[in-house]
Design an enzyme around this catalytic site. Sequence first.
Site, PDB file in Angstrom:
ATOM      1  CB  CYS A 205      -0.917   0.692  -6.691  1.00  0.00           C
ATOM      2  SG  CYS A 205      -0.116  -0.459  -5.817  1.00  0.00           S
ATOM      3  NE  ARG A 234      -2.747   5.253   2.893  1.00  0.00           N
ATOM      4  CZ  ARG A 234      -2.571   6.724   2.597  1.00  0.00           C
ATOM      5  NH1 ARG A 234      -1.327   6.947   2.093  1.00  0.00           N
ATOM      6  NH2 ARG A 234      -3.512   7.368   2.481  1.00  0.00           N
ATOM      7  CG  ASP A 258       6.609  10.073   2.930  1.00  0.00           C
ATOM      8  OD1 ASP A 258       7.110  10.555   3.825  1.00  0.00           O
ATOM      9  OD2 ASP A 258       5.302  10.361   2.467  1.00  0.00           O
ATOM     10  CD  GLU A 263       2.392   5.559   7.744  1.00  0.00           C
ATOM     11  OE1 GLU A 263       3.342   5.409   6.879  1.00  0.00           O
ATOM     12  OE2 GLU A 263       1.678   6.359   7.514  1.00  0.00           O
ATOM     13  CG  HIS A 295       1.958   9.696   5.652  1.00  0.00           C
ATOM     14  ND1 HIS A 295       1.759   8.546   5.664  1.00  0.00           N
ATOM     15  CD2 HIS A 295       1.474  10.200   4.665  1.00  0.00           C
ATOM     16  CE1 HIS A 295       0.742   8.418   4.827  1.00  0.00           C
ATOM     17  NE2 HIS A 295       0.562   9.483   4.166  1.00  0.00           N
TER      18      HIS A 295
END
Length: 329
Positions: A205, A234, A258, A263, A295
């Site tokens: 989401c 996210r 990820d 980050e 990412h």
Amino acid sequence: MKILFYAAKIYDKKSFGNALSEFPGIEVEYIDHELEPRTATLAKGYDAVCAFVSADVGAQTLEVLHDGGVKTVLMRCAGFNNVDVEKAKELGITVKRVPGYSPESVAELAMALALAVNRRLYKAYNKVRENDYTLTGLRGVNFFGKTAGIVGTGKIGAAMCRICRGFGMRVIAYDVYQNPALADFVEYVSMDELLAQSDLISLHCPLMDSTYHMINIETIKKMKDGVILVNTSRGALVDTNELIEGIRMEKFLGVGLDVYEEEAGNVFEDHSDDIMMHSVTARLLAFPNVMITSHQGFYTVEALAAIAETTLQNLMDAAEGKRTPNDVA
Ligand code: NAI
């Protein structure tokens, strides 16, 4: 029309270079700098800027862009949590994104992370390289017959549901809207039921006020012991400090990320020779059951080509004042 392309990487130049042949009216200038208030001044005189997930497209940046005459912000990604949408609207800046370039590119990485942490592939790879052929620390579980809980069943979540079905898993999901395309094999449940029943939880989401830190110590306590958690959406969906607390409670068989809260300063940078002063990421990586990638969900040939084509089409649409489903503001 001229685009100033921020934080350009070699692969961006390649994929946009290929796509530009179809858009003769567009010129692109690539720069290494990230888009943020200071670097936004460089865009003076350009029609549009192109930015990615780690850009700061907050109010200050938008003001500078506006003063420089920039009319359009082209986000070359799906998420837009780093954009101050209200400010853009107020300034009359059009913001467009690429909502569904290749859902499978992200969903397949989510499954890759789930499998890698389950079977400790990162450990297995290094052990064999070191001539250590023992199986210590490598035991996993079958996915077949287990329950996958998918949070968010938009384009990527739906692709993940299909992959999990392919593994012979029961697929349950939580979303604020139900996706009718999944009706024949996905059972929608409440978030609490999903947490309690899932052997694999995968987050798909968007990051919004309502989803910020949705995985925290309270929700972690509601999960099954031995659950696998994957986040390719996210970072801030997960409260990292409370995730660490959950890992220490031995809640997780594995955690595959990820994306993670810290980050922003790391994404696509090489810090291999740097001493990190405050790295929660390093704390996470100290656990044997955690794997982090940087990412790379979007990083497939198919996804890059689709991102370039849609981004350039977004500029054409913006120039014609055409509203499309890709509009953020
Ligand atoms: P989408 O917009 O197609 O689907 C998002 C889904 O989340 C929708 O069905 C929506 O109803 C649902 N949702 C909204 N609020 C929710 C809530 N409170 N609880 C549960 N579900 C909720 O988006 P798409 O294309 O599937 O992308 C999902 C996310 O993946 C993006 O927002 C982005 O953050 C992330 N992403 C990560 C990439 C990577 O490289 N790792 C690449 C592309 C996207």
